[in-house]
Design a protein around this motif. Structure first.
Motif, PDB file in Angstrom:
ATOM      1  N   ILE A 121       0.839  -1.199   0.000  1.00  0.00           N
ATOM      2  CA  ILE A 121       0.000   0.000   0.000  1.00  0.00           C
ATOM      3  C   ILE A 121       0.874   1.248   0.000  1.00  0.00           C
ATOM      4  O   ILE A 121       1.991   1.223   0.508  1.00  0.00           O
ATOM      5  N   ASP A 122       0.363   2.313  -0.578  1.00  0.00           N
ATOM      6  CA  ASP A 122       1.196   3.524  -0.645  1.00  0.00           C
ATOM      7  C   ASP A 122       0.895   4.472   0.524  1.00  0.00           C
ATOM      8  O   ASP A 122       0.015   4.226   1.341  1.00  0.00           O
ATOM      9  N   ARG A 123       1.625   5.556   0.591  1.00  0.00           N
ATOM     10  CA  ARG A 123       1.549   6.475   1.725  1.00  0.00           C
ATOM     11  C   ARG A 123       0.151   7.064   1.911  1.00  0.00           C
ATOM     12  O   ARG A 123      -0.328   7.233   3.026  1.00  0.00           O
ATOM     13  N   LYS A 124      -0.521   7.328   0.781  1.00  0.00           N
ATOM     14  CA  LYS A 124      -1.870   7.886   0.867  1.00  0.00           C
ATOM     15  C   LYS A 124      -2.769   6.957   1.686  1.00  0.00           C
ATOM     16  O   LYS A 124      -3.518   7.392   2.557  1.00  0.00           O
ATOM     17  N   VAL A 125      -2.673   5.665   1.364  1.00  0.00           N
ATOM     18  CA  VAL A 125      -3.509   4.675   2.041  1.00  0.00           C
ATOM     19  C   VAL A 125      -3.068   4.499   3.500  1.00  0.00           C
ATOM     20  O   VAL A 125      -3.902   4.395   4.404  1.00  0.00           O
ATOM     21  N   ILE A 126      -1.760   4.498   3.732  1.00  0.00           N
ATOM     22  CA  ILE A 126      -1.257   4.358   5.111  1.00  0.00           C
ATOM     23  C   ILE A 126      -1.782   5.508   5.966  1.00  0.00           C
ATOM     24  O   ILE A 126      -2.279   5.302   7.070  1.00  0.00           O
ATOM     25  N   ASP A 127      -1.710   6.737   5.436  1.00  0.00           N
ATOM     26  CA  ASP A 127      -2.170   7.894   6.205  1.00  0.00           C
ATOM     27  C   ASP A 127      -3.662   7.815   6.490  1.00  0.00           C
ATOM     28  O   ASP A 127      -4.117   8.137   7.587  1.00  0.00           O
ATOM     29  N   GLN A 128      -4.437   7.409   5.490  1.00  0.00           N
ATOM     30  CA  GLN A 128      -5.879   7.242   5.698  1.00  0.00           C
ATOM     31  C   GLN A 128      -6.141   6.196   6.771  1.00  0.00           C
ATOM     32  O   GLN A 128      -6.987   6.372   7.640  1.00  0.00           O
ATOM     33  N   PHE A 129      -5.407   5.100   6.655  1.00  0.00           N
ATOM     34  CA  PHE A 129      -5.590   4.003   7.616  1.00  0.00           C
ATOM     35  C   PHE A 129      -5.318   4.486   9.034  1.00  0.00           C
ATOM     36  O   PHE A 129      -6.059   4.174   9.961  1.00  0.00           O
ATOM     37  N   ASN A 130      -4.250   5.278   9.179  1.00  0.00           N
ATOM     38  CA  ASN A 130      -3.868   5.748  10.516  1.00  0.00           C
ATOM     39  C   ASN A 130      -4.873   6.728  11.105  1.00  0.00           C
ATOM     40  O   ASN A 130      -4.814   7.037  12.288  1.00  0.00           O
ATOM     41  N   GLN A 131      -5.783   7.233  10.272  1.00  0.00           N
ATOM     42  CA  GLN A 131      -6.819   8.124  10.798  1.00  0.00           C
ATOM     43  C   GLN A 131      -8.054   7.375  11.291  1.00  0.00           C
ATOM     44  O   GLN A 131      -8.918   7.957  11.940  1.00  0.00           O
ATOM     45  N   LEU A 132      -8.157   6.088  10.941  1.00  0.00           N
ATOM     46  CA  LEU A 132      -9.319   5.316  11.390  1.00  0.00           C
ATOM     47  C   LEU A 132      -9.178   5.062  12.880  1.00  0.00           C
ATOM     48  O   LEU A 132      -8.086   4.741  13.338  1.00  0.00           O
ATOM     49  N   ASP A 133     -10.273   5.232  13.635  1.00  0.00           N
ATOM     50  CA  ASP A 133     -10.087   4.877  15.037  1.00  0.00           C
ATOM     51  C   ASP A 133     -11.050   3.801  15.509  1.00  0.00           C
ATOM     52  O   ASP A 133     -11.582   3.855  16.598  1.00  0.00           O
ATOM     53  N   GLU A 134     -11.255   2.806  14.664  1.00  0.00           N
ATOM     54  CA  GLU A 134     -12.015   1.645  15.099  1.00  0.00           C
ATOM     55  C   GLU A 134     -11.121   0.797  16.004  1.00  0.00           C
ATOM     56  O   GLU A 134      -9.938   0.637  15.721  1.00  0.00           O
ATOM     57  N   THR A 135     -11.685   0.285  17.082  1.00  0.00           N
ATOM     58  CA  THR A 135     -10.890  -0.542  17.991  1.00  0.00           C
ATOM     59  C   THR A 135     -10.661  -1.928  17.410  1.00  0.00           C
ATOM     60  O   THR A 135      -9.554  -2.450  17.430  1.00  0.00           O
ATOM     61  N   ASN A 136     -11.735  -2.519  16.909  1.00  0.00           N
ATOM     62  CA  ASN A 136     -11.607  -3.836  16.280  1.00  0.00           C
ATOM     63  C   ASN A 136     -11.491  -3.628  14.784  1.00  0.00           C
ATOM     64  O   ASN A 136     -12.453  -3.216  14.143  1.00  0.00           O
ATOM     65  N   LYS A 137     -10.322  -3.918  14.253  1.00  0.00           N
ATOM     66  CA  LYS A 137     -10.143  -3.651  12.827  1.00  0.00           C
ATOM     67  C   LYS A 137     -10.147  -4.941  12.018  1.00  0.00           C
ATOM     68  O   LYS A 137      -9.548  -5.942  12.410  1.00  0.00           O
ATOM     69  N   TYR A 138     -10.827  -4.880  10.889  1.00  0.00           N
ATOM     70  CA  TYR A 138     -10.769  -5.956   9.894  1.00  0.00           C
ATOM     71  C   TYR A 138     -10.022  -5.328   8.720  1.00  0.00           C
ATOM     72  O   TYR A 138     -10.623  -4.698   7.853  1.00  0.00           O
ATOM     73  N   ILE A 139      -8.685  -5.441   8.795  1.00  0.00           N
ATOM     74  CA  ILE A 139      -7.831  -4.590   7.970  1.00  0.00           C
ATOM     75  C   ILE A 139      -8.047  -4.761   6.472  1.00  0.00           C
ATOM     76  O   ILE A 139      -8.199  -3.788   5.729  1.00  0.00           O
ATOM     77  N   ARG A 140      -8.116  -6.020   6.012  1.00  0.00           N
ATOM     78  CA  ARG A 140      -8.285  -6.219   4.567  1.00  0.00           C
ATOM     79  C   ARG A 140      -9.567  -5.550   4.084  1.00  0.00           C
ATOM     80  O   ARG A 140      -9.609  -4.985   2.994  1.00  0.00           O
ATOM     81  N   GLY A 141     -10.611  -5.600   4.935  1.00  0.00           N
ATOM     82  CA  GLY A 141     -11.889  -4.984   4.578  1.00  0.00           C
ATOM     83  C   GLY A 141     -11.782  -3.466   4.548  1.00  0.00           C
ATOM     84  O   GLY A 141     -12.269  -2.807   3.637  1.00  0.00           O
ATOM     85  N   LEU A 142     -11.122  -2.913   5.571  1.00  0.00           N
ATOM     86  CA  LEU A 142     -11.011  -1.451   5.663  1.00  0.00           C
ATOM     87  C   LEU A 142     -10.238  -0.880   4.475  1.00  0.00           C
ATOM     88  O   LEU A 142     -10.598   0.167   3.948  1.00  0.00           O
ATOM     89  N   ILE A 143      -9.200  -1.585   4.068  1.00  0.00           N
ATOM     90  CA  ILE A 143      -8.408  -1.074   2.939  1.00  0.00           C
ATOM     91  C   ILE A 143      -9.221  -1.155   1.642  1.00  0.00           C
ATOM     92  O   ILE A 143      -9.215  -0.228   0.839  1.00  0.00           O
ATOM     93  N   SER A 144      -9.975  -2.219   1.468  1.00  0.00           N
ATOM     94  CA  SER A 144     -10.872  -2.316   0.296  1.00  0.00           C
ATOM     95  C   SER A 144     -11.869  -1.176   0.303  1.00  0.00           C
ATOM     96  O   SER A 144     -12.151  -0.557  -0.718  1.00  0.00           O
TER      97      SER A 144
END
Ligand code: UDP
Ligand code: MG
Length: 309
Positions: free
Chosen positions: A160-183
């Motif tokens: 994943i690129d920086r744009k996606v990493i930064d977006q991901f780091n803004q999510l504040d769900e406690t229980n993450k389903y990462i593959r789903g969140l990135i999709s």
């Protein structure tokens, strides 16, 4: 380009040295700057000691040592929170995802200007038929229930690129389903097909209980359909109940006999509606439990020690 590799490890003393070697060979051949972020997810074996030795010899090796076992998804989250790369790769530590595929992923990302290149398993060696069957079933079920469509047969192995990493780091769900969140994030996402190997050594750290918990997070965090289904079930039961009531009334008025001798049907109704009620309360409870988790807002992981950061 600076590449961060994120490697969650839980009791992986048997594979970790080999993983380090294979990853290092691949990364050196790519001629990019890189960091290998190993997350020690509360291992109780020699994983931390081995990582420590590697980190002393090689500055590219960084360690996030958790205070206890928080789970695979929390380990990956920690890696993404701490990585500084222009791009990041999420990869398992057991060499099921061949590090050599990273080169292919980078190629696709560069050629197609993609933001995410996710690994799709053409083949899965060394997995039990039970795991293969339940995984296939789960991904299809999730897709039919969720509003977001997920690529099939895809794990967390991805670039994943920086744009996606930064977006991901803004999510504040406690229980993450990462593959789903990135999709769910969108952007340009492309597949990279690969053969998934058997585990290099050791055994799976995802027993049935953990797998089920993970699957339920995927299901309940990405779909409200179970609630709608509970409602539909309620309506169906009401409709059937009204029909049955009519039948009882008619048989009473016309003395058809079934109004008195009703023990079997009474028990059946109690059992059936008892089941329906418990099921729907259970579904509701699951959502409330998830809300409870999220409202508490506890950190997803606690770090005991950072090495080489
Ligand atoms: N893992 C982890 N914490 C856990 C369970 C697993 O960090 O609580 C890591 C594990 O070390 C591995 C990856 O997650 O690198 C995937 O786990 P595993 O290979 O056991 O799962 P499987 O491939 O059998 O589904
Ligand atoms: Mg594995």
């Amino acid at each position: 380009m600076f590449i961060s590799i994120i490697i969650p490890c839980y009791n992986e003393e048997l594979v970790i040295t080999e993983t380090y070697k294979r990853l290092t060979t691949v990364m050196l051949s790519l001629c990019h700057k890189y960091e290998l972020i190993f997350i020690n997810d509360g291992s109780r074996d020699q994983t931390q000691a081995i990582l420590q030795t590697l980190a002393e010899k090689d500055i590219c090796v960084k360690i996030l040592d958790f205070s206890r076992n928080f789970g695979h998804q929390c380990a990956v989250t920690a890696g993404l929170n701490h990585c500084t790369g222009d791009v990041a790769v999420i990869i398992d530590s057991d060499l099921q995802d061949p590090p050599e595929v990273i080169a292919e992923m980078l190629e696709i990302m560069k050629k197609e200007q993609a933001n995410v290149v996710y690994g799709v398993r053409k083949n899965r060696k060394g997995e039990s038929w039970f795991k293969l069957f339940t995984a296939k079933l789960f991904y299809r079920l999730l897709n039919s229930l969720s509003d977001v469509k997920f690529p099939l047969d895809t794990g967390d192995f991805r670039l994943i690129d920086r744009k996606v990493i930064d977006q991901f780091n803004q999510l504040d769900e406690t229980n993450k389903y990462i593959r789903g969140l990135i999709s769910w994030m969108g952007f340009k996402q492309l597949p990279c097909y690969y053969e998934r190997d058997a585990r290099f050594a050791g055994e799976t750290k995802y027993p049935l209980k953990k797998m089920l918990k993970f699957a339920l997070i995927g299901l309940f965090y990405f779909s409200k359909k179970p609630l709608n289904m509970a409602t539909s079930l309620g309506f169906t039961c009401i409709a059937l109940g009204v029909l049955y009531l009519l039948w009882i009334l008619i048989s009473m008025i016309f003395s058809l006999g079934s109004a008195v001798s009703g023990w079997t049907s009474t028990i059946m109704l109690i059992v059936f509606f008892g089941g329906v009620q418990l099921l729907t309360i259970g579904v509701l409870g699951k959502y409330i439990g998830n809300l409870f988790d999220e409202v508490k807002g506890r950190p997803e992981y606690i770090i005991n020690k950072k090495v080489n950061f």
